[in-house]
Design a protein around this motif. Structure first.
Motif, PDB file in Angstrom:
ATOM      1  N   ASP A  10       0.799  -1.226   0.000  1.00  0.00           N
ATOM      2  CA  ASP A  10       0.000   0.000   0.000  1.00  0.00           C
ATOM      3  C   ASP A  10       0.832   1.277   0.000  1.00  0.00           C
ATOM      4  OD1 ASP A  10       0.999   0.076   2.556  1.00  0.00           O
ATOM      5  OD2 ASP A  10      -0.910  -0.266   3.556  1.00  0.00           O
ATOM      6  N   GLY A  11       2.166   1.148  -0.031  1.00  0.00           N
ATOM      7  CA  GLY A  11       3.023   2.334  -0.064  1.00  0.00           C
ATOM      8  C   GLY A  11       3.428   2.842   1.300  1.00  0.00           C
ATOM      9  N   SER A  12       2.995   2.165   2.375  1.00  0.00           N
ATOM     10  CA  SER A  12       3.345   2.642   3.711  1.00  0.00           C
ATOM     11  C   SER A  12       4.800   2.363   4.060  1.00  0.00           C
ATOM     12  CB  SER A  12       2.427   2.003   4.762  1.00  0.00           C
ATOM     13  OG  SER A  12       2.463   0.598   4.677  1.00  0.00           O
ATOM     14  N   HIS A  13       5.394   1.378   3.402  1.00  0.00           N
ATOM     15  CA  HIS A  13       6.830   1.100   3.575  1.00  0.00           C
ATOM     16  C   HIS A  13       7.586   1.699   2.392  1.00  0.00           C
ATOM     17  CE1 HIS A  13       5.364  -2.633   5.947  1.00  0.00           C
ATOM     18  NE2 HIS A  13       5.592  -1.617   6.765  1.00  0.00           N
ATOM     19  N   ARG A  14       8.555   2.537   2.692  1.00  0.00           N
ATOM     20  CA  ARG A  14       9.263   3.261   1.635  1.00  0.00           C
ATOM     21  C   ARG A  14      10.384   2.406   1.050  1.00  0.00           C
ATOM     22  NH1 ARG A  14      10.887   8.901   4.208  1.00  0.00           N
ATOM     23  NH2 ARG A  14      12.395   8.668   2.492  1.00  0.00           N
ATOM     24  N   PRO A  15      10.319   2.090  -0.239  1.00  0.00           N
ATOM     25  CA  PRO A  15      11.362   1.275  -0.867  1.00  0.00           C
ATOM     26  C   PRO A  15      12.756   1.873  -0.751  1.00  0.00           C
ATOM     27  CG  PRO A  15       9.424   1.337  -2.268  1.00  0.00           C
ATOM     28  CD  PRO A  15       9.196   2.342  -1.169  1.00  0.00           C
ATOM     29  N   ASP A  16      12.851   3.210  -0.698  1.00  0.00           N
ATOM     30  CA  ASP A  16      14.177   3.824  -0.614  1.00  0.00           C
ATOM     31  C   ASP A  16      14.833   3.601   0.749  1.00  0.00           C
ATOM     32  OD1 ASP A  16      12.342   5.522   0.669  1.00  0.00           O
ATOM     33  OD2 ASP A  16      13.550   7.297   0.266  1.00  0.00           O
ATOM     34  N   GLN A  17      14.097   3.048   1.709  1.00  0.00           N
ATOM     35  CA  GLN A  17      14.674   2.754   3.016  1.00  0.00           C
ATOM     36  C   GLN A  17      15.061   1.287   3.162  1.00  0.00           C
ATOM     37  OE1 GLN A  17      11.864   4.282   5.948  1.00  0.00           O
ATOM     38  NE2 GLN A  17      12.665   6.358   5.700  1.00  0.00           N
ATOM     39  N   LEU A  18      14.782   0.473   2.137  1.00  0.00           N
ATOM     40  CA  LEU A  18      15.147  -0.939   2.199  1.00  0.00           C
ATOM     41  C   LEU A  18      16.655  -1.116   2.359  1.00  0.00           C
ATOM     42  CD1 LEU A  18      14.604  -3.962   1.985  1.00  0.00           C
ATOM     43  CD2 LEU A  18      14.538  -3.701  -0.521  1.00  0.00           C
ATOM     44  N   GLY A  19      17.425  -0.204   1.770  1.00  0.00           N
ATOM     45  CA  GLY A  19      18.879  -0.309   1.845  1.00  0.00           C
ATOM     46  C   GLY A  19      19.402  -0.351   3.263  1.00  0.00           C
ATOM     47  N   ARG A  20      18.783   0.398   4.168  1.00  0.00           N
ATOM     48  CA  ARG A  20      19.271   0.406   5.555  1.00  0.00           C
ATOM     49  C   ARG A  20      18.961  -0.930   6.256  1.00  0.00           C
ATOM     50  NH1 ARG A  20      15.655   5.239   8.123  1.00  0.00           N
ATOM     51  NH2 ARG A  20      16.543   6.259   6.290  1.00  0.00           N
ATOM     52  N   LEU A  21      17.879  -1.601   5.850  1.00  0.00           N
ATOM     53  CA  LEU A  21      17.579  -2.919   6.412  1.00  0.00           C
ATOM     54  C   LEU A  21      18.599  -3.942   5.918  1.00  0.00           C
ATOM     55  CD1 LEU A  21      14.788  -1.407   6.803  1.00  0.00           C
ATOM     56  CD2 LEU A  21      13.735  -3.668   6.563  1.00  0.00           C
ATOM     57  N   LEU A  22      18.903  -3.894   4.620  1.00  0.00           N
ATOM     58  CA  LEU A  22      19.868  -4.843   4.060  1.00  0.00           C
ATOM     59  C   LEU A  22      21.263  -4.613   4.627  1.00  0.00           C
ATOM     60  CD1 LEU A  22      18.660  -4.809   0.344  1.00  0.00           C
ATOM     61  CD2 LEU A  22      18.338  -6.642   2.017  1.00  0.00           C
ATOM     62  N   ALA A  23      21.618  -3.360   4.843  1.00  0.00           N
ATOM     63  CA  ALA A  23      22.929  -3.072   5.418  1.00  0.00           C
ATOM     64  C   ALA A  23      23.041  -3.643   6.830  1.00  0.00           C
ATOM     65  CB  ALA A  23      23.171  -1.563   5.439  1.00  0.00           C
ATOM     66  N   ALA A  24      21.971  -3.511   7.608  1.00  0.00           N
ATOM     67  CA  ALA A  24      21.991  -4.023   8.982  1.00  0.00           C
ATOM     68  C   ALA A  24      22.007  -5.545   9.012  1.00  0.00           C
ATOM     69  CB  ALA A  24      20.777  -3.498   9.749  1.00  0.00           C
ATOM     70  N   LEU A  25      21.487  -6.181   7.963  1.00  0.00           N
ATOM     71  CA  LEU A  25      21.427  -7.641   7.938  1.00  0.00           C
ATOM     72  C   LEU A  25      22.809  -8.277   7.834  1.00  0.00           C
ATOM     73  CD1 LEU A  25      19.261  -9.910   8.004  1.00  0.00           C
ATOM     74  CD2 LEU A  25      19.394  -9.959   5.499  1.00  0.00           C
ATOM     75  N   ARG A  26      23.809  -7.520   7.432  1.00  0.00           N
ATOM     76  CA  ARG A  26      25.163  -8.076   7.352  1.00  0.00           C
ATOM     77  C   ARG A  26      25.668  -8.518   8.724  1.00  0.00           C
ATOM     78  NH1 ARG A  26      25.411  -3.695   3.627  1.00  0.00           N
ATOM     79  NH2 ARG A  26      25.685  -4.445   1.494  1.00  0.00           N
ATOM     80  N   ASP A  27      25.097  -7.943   9.792  1.00  0.00           N
ATOM     81  CA  ASP A  27      25.509  -8.307  11.149  1.00  0.00           C
ATOM     82  C   ASP A  27      24.322  -8.834  11.959  1.00  0.00           C
ATOM     83  OD1 ASP A  27      28.249  -7.407  10.908  1.00  0.00           O
ATOM     84  OD2 ASP A  27      27.427  -5.385  10.890  1.00  0.00           O
ATOM     85  N   ALA A  28      23.326  -9.390  11.282  1.00  0.00           N
ATOM     86  CA  ALA A  28      22.137  -9.877  11.977  1.00  0.00           C
ATOM     87  C   ALA A  28      21.526 -11.052  11.215  1.00  0.00           C
ATOM     88  CB  ALA A  28      21.109  -8.754  12.122  1.00  0.00           C
ATOM     89  N   ASP A  29      20.558 -11.690  11.848  1.00  0.00           N
ATOM     90  CA  ASP A  29      19.804 -12.760  11.202  1.00  0.00           C
ATOM     91  C   ASP A  29      18.461 -12.255  10.690  1.00  0.00           C
ATOM     92  OD1 ASP A  29      21.617 -15.035  11.878  1.00  0.00           O
ATOM     93  OD2 ASP A  29      21.075 -14.477  13.927  1.00  0.00           O
TER      94      ASP A  29
END
Length: 257
Positions: free
Chosen positions: A102-121
């Motif tokens: 529905d557009g409530s999650h901003r695709p341009d912020q996905l990068g910060r989730l992927l970056a954090a996943l390098r040190d997380a599960d």
């Protein structure tokens, strides 16, 4: 097998469940593909009568990074995600994520989730951590959401600030550890169950701040009945956890006597 993606994380796929999102799906997928060109998109449509599935099919026909799964009926958000997760895992993806259509999650912020996943599960895009925000929600809905998360923390003992959030990424190994086949939640409480399972399994779960924006088009699928169902399930899990704690305490006392 999907082509190679991030050299640290491997190949990535975002699962987007849809039901009557014809006004949003093309924009959301387009913004996601523009923001993260290497990330694949899996749309899981629950038989939308408004033509959402047909629009998604056109997007897939024009872009080999987009795939659509058609389900015959609306069976709940959790059921759609479980189906999509399994399809993504079967396709060989190393990272599987989720976000709203529905557009409530901003695709341009996905990068910060992927970056954090390098040190997380598991990484959760959280509204209620420092730097996070909710835009255009009425006060009553914010109180309900924050109150629900507080209830989750108190009853389940989770330290997460936003266990109900639906913008997430998981390592393949995390989903395999959680054991998707044993998940019973089909509605919105699915998010809380996965977060709880991940923490119980000893996985590293990290929250990063996001901006959550109320939808501009279409109607929210959240209702009072959905909220009540979630509270009932969370209460049952919490009581079961308290019983296990009492049993462990009794066993320890018995062993010292």
């Amino acid at each position: 097998m999907p082509p190679a993606g991030d050299r640290d994380l491997g190949t990535e796929c975002m699962v987007i469940p849809t039901y009557d999102e014809v006004d949003n799906i093309e924009r959301v997928v387009g913004e996601l593909r523009a923001a993260q060109p290497d990330v694949h998109v899996l749309v899981v449509d629950d038989g939308s009568p408004d033509g959402t599935g047909e629009v998604a099919d056109k997007l897939a026909a024009a872009d080999d990074h987009v795939r659509v799964v058609h389900r015959r009926e609306k069976a709940g958000l959790g059921a759609a995600y479980l189906h999509g997760f399994q399809v993504a895992l079967d396709a060989g993806f190393d990272v599987v994520g989720e976000m709203d259509a529905d557009g409530s999650h901003r695709p341009d912020q996905l990068g910060r989730l992927l970056a954090a996943l390098r040190d997380a599960d598991v990484v959760i895009g959280a509204r209620y951590v420092r730097g996070g925000e909710v835009v255009n929600w009425p006060l009553s809905r914010q109180v309900l959401s924050r109150g629900g998360n507080l209830y989750v923390r108190l009853l389940l003992g989770l330290r997460l600030k936003d266990a109900t959030a639906g913008f997430r990424v998981y390592r393949r190994s995390a989903l395999e550890t959680i054991d998707l086949s044993s998940i019973r939640s089909t509605g919105y409480v699915f998010q809380t169950e996965l977060a709880h399972r991940a923490v119980q399994a000893g996985l590293r779960v990290v929250e990063v701040p996001i901006s959550f924006v109320e939808r501009e088009y279409g109607e929210s699928k959240m209702s009072g009945a959905v909220a009540v169902e979630s509270l009932k399930r969370i209460t049952a899990w919490g009581l079961a956890e308290r019983r296990r704690q009492v049993e462990r305490w009794a066993e320890q006392r018995g062993g010292r006597s």
